[in-house]
Design an enzyme around this catalytic site. Structure first.
Site, PDB file in Angstrom:
ATOM      1  N   ASN A 170       0.853  -1.194   0.000  1.00  0.00           N
ATOM      2  CA  ASN A 170       0.000   0.000   0.000  1.00  0.00           C
ATOM      3  C   ASN A 170       0.884   1.239   0.000  1.00  0.00           C
ATOM      4  O   ASN A 170       1.820   1.361   0.791  1.00  0.00           O
ATOM      5  CB  ASN A 170      -0.989   0.000   1.167  1.00  0.00           C
ATOM      6  CG  ASN A 170      -0.370  -0.206   2.529  1.00  0.00           C
ATOM      7  OD1 ASN A 170       0.708  -0.772   2.651  1.00  0.00           O
ATOM      8  ND2 ASN A 170      -1.061   0.236   3.558  1.00  0.00           N
ATOM      9  N   GLU A 172       0.291   5.163   0.186  1.00  0.00           N
ATOM     10  CA  GLU A 172      -0.758   6.162   0.403  1.00  0.00           C
ATOM     11  C   GLU A 172      -0.479   7.405  -0.420  1.00  0.00           C
ATOM     12  O   GLU A 172       0.670   7.787  -0.637  1.00  0.00           O
ATOM     13  CB  GLU A 172      -0.904   6.411   1.902  1.00  0.00           C
ATOM     14  CG  GLU A 172      -1.468   5.138   2.544  1.00  0.00           C
ATOM     15  CD  GLU A 172      -1.618   5.173   4.050  1.00  0.00           C
ATOM     16  OE1 GLU A 172      -1.188   6.167   4.673  1.00  0.00           O
ATOM     17  OE2 GLU A 172      -2.167   4.194   4.596  1.00  0.00           O
ATOM     18  N   CYS A 181      -4.687  -0.568  -2.467  1.00  0.00           N
ATOM     19  CA  CYS A 181      -4.233  -1.441  -1.385  1.00  0.00           C
ATOM     20  C   CYS A 181      -3.146  -2.370  -1.937  1.00  0.00           C
ATOM     21  O   CYS A 181      -2.983  -2.506  -3.150  1.00  0.00           O
ATOM     22  CB  CYS A 181      -5.384  -2.299  -0.889  1.00  0.00           C
ATOM     23  SG  CYS A 181      -6.677  -1.403  -0.038  1.00  0.00           S
ATOM     24  N   GLU A 183      -3.009  -5.607  -2.082  1.00  0.00           N
ATOM     25  CA  GLU A 183      -3.510  -6.723  -2.899  1.00  0.00           C
ATOM     26  C   GLU A 183      -3.724  -6.262  -4.336  1.00  0.00           C
ATOM     27  O   GLU A 183      -3.374  -6.948  -5.294  1.00  0.00           O
ATOM     28  CB  GLU A 183      -4.848  -7.249  -2.350  1.00  0.00           C
ATOM     29  CG  GLU A 183      -4.792  -7.835  -0.950  1.00  0.00           C
ATOM     30  CD  GLU A 183      -5.024  -6.806   0.152  1.00  0.00           C
ATOM     31  OE1 GLU A 183      -4.555  -5.657   0.021  1.00  0.00           O
ATOM     32  OE2 GLU A 183      -5.661  -7.161   1.156  1.00  0.00           O
ATOM     33  N   CYS A 215      -9.812  -5.953   2.360  1.00  0.00           N
ATOM     34  CA  CYS A 215     -10.968  -5.044   2.376  1.00  0.00           C
ATOM     35  C   CYS A 215     -11.949  -5.430   1.269  1.00  0.00           C
ATOM     36  O   CYS A 215     -11.624  -6.206   0.361  1.00  0.00           O
ATOM     37  CB  CYS A 215     -10.511  -3.598   2.226  1.00  0.00           C
ATOM     38  SG  CYS A 215     -10.017  -3.164   0.556  1.00  0.00           S
ATOM     39  N   CYS A 218     -10.823  -4.786  -2.383  1.00  0.00           N
ATOM     40  CA  CYS A 218      -9.872  -5.795  -2.887  1.00  0.00           C
ATOM     41  C   CYS A 218     -10.594  -7.102  -3.193  1.00  0.00           C
ATOM     42  O   CYS A 218     -10.297  -7.777  -4.180  1.00  0.00           O
ATOM     43  CB  CYS A 218      -8.753  -6.032  -1.881  1.00  0.00           C
ATOM     44  SG  CYS A 218      -7.588  -4.655  -1.844  1.00  0.00           S
TER      45      CYS A 218
END
Ligand code: THU
Length: 255
Positions: A170, A172, A181, A183, A215, A218
């Site tokens: 990840n 940001e 993310c 994944e 999440c 994902c």
């Protein structure tokens, strides 16, 4: 940028655009990142039935580069004209603002090298990768995560049927809606390199090893790109927990 160099890069990025996953729009798009050593990698547009989850080509290539610790991008070449939103996105990313060198090229004109023949791609393992190794590599990938907002690094490793691994973390971004993310970063790296057969995904969240799960966003993307893949969560000291990705999203939306 010299015309011959630009044209060579254009040929590559247009070939990469054919690897886009664009079943809904039918508008392929790719972005090529040229690194300071002449090596390069591509990101492609990856669409999802849940439209806001589309991974744009630029996000894909930035996430893929960052996930392997490569931040030395000297130019970005697109399969067609650069869009305004891409320039805006770039400004807030690790790559920073770039000059417009042509309709389809952004870059730091003084520092562009001759591109080599070598595409930066995944790492191939000749033998079957066991769960412990997959988890170890996903954990190791977290070193490249950039998490000034959450302080929650995540690492992911996608493994294809022929045992090639692509890592994702990840990273940001100032605009949260633009970030991927770990994944999805790993999926973007694999699809951008032309992979279509993803078998395993290993995920590590070192700050919450006992409880972390992928999440919803994902899960939606994983279900569409790799519904039969097995996702294994790093559980720290405990045995890894594994699920089929389609199991992670019962009653999934599809068009
Ligand atoms: N994150 C992931 O990388 N994967 C997930 O499945 C859940 C969340 C990241 C996003 C953000 O950078 C941080 O973890 C906190 O949500």
């Amino acid at each position: 940028m010299e015309k011959s160099i630009a044209n060579r890069l254009r040929r590559r990025v247009r070939a990469a655009a054919l690897r886009s996953r664009v079943p809904y729009s039918d508008h392929p798009r790719a972005a090529l990142a040229l690194m300071s050593d002449g090596r390069w990698m591509c990101g492609v547009r990856i669409e999802n039935a849940s439209y806001p989850l589309v991974i744009p080509a630029l996000s894909a290539v930035l996430a893929s580069a960052n996930s392997i610790g490569r931040q030395d991008i000297t130019a970005l070449v697109f399969s067609d004209s650069v869009k305004l939103e891409e320039k805006t996105m770039l400004q807030q990313s690790f790559a920073g603002p770039m000059e417009q060198l042509a309709d389809d090229i952004l870059g730091h004109s003084g520092s562009i090298n001759e591109p080599g023949d070598e595409l930066i791609t995944g790492r191939h393992f000749p033998d079957e990768l066991d769960t412990a190794t997959g988890i170890r590599l996903a954990r190791k990938a977290t070193q490249h995560a950039y998490t000034p907002e959450s302080d929650f690094p995540v690492g992911a490793l996608v493994v294809t049927r022929d045992q090639t691994c692509y890592q994702g973390v990840n990273v940001e971004h100032g605009d949260w809606t633009q970030m991927l993310c770990a994944e999805r970063a790993a999926i973007a790296a694999a699809v951008g390199a032309g992979e279509t057969n993803i078998q395993y995904i290993y995920v590590s969240c070192p700050k919450a090893p006992a409880t972390a799960t992928p999440c919803g966003a994902c899960r939606q993307v994983l279900c569409e790109i790799a519904p039969e893949a097995i996702l294994c969560m790093d559980r720290g000291e405990q045995t890894a927990e594994c699920f089929r990705t389609s199991e992670l999203l019962p009653m999934a939306f599809s068009l």
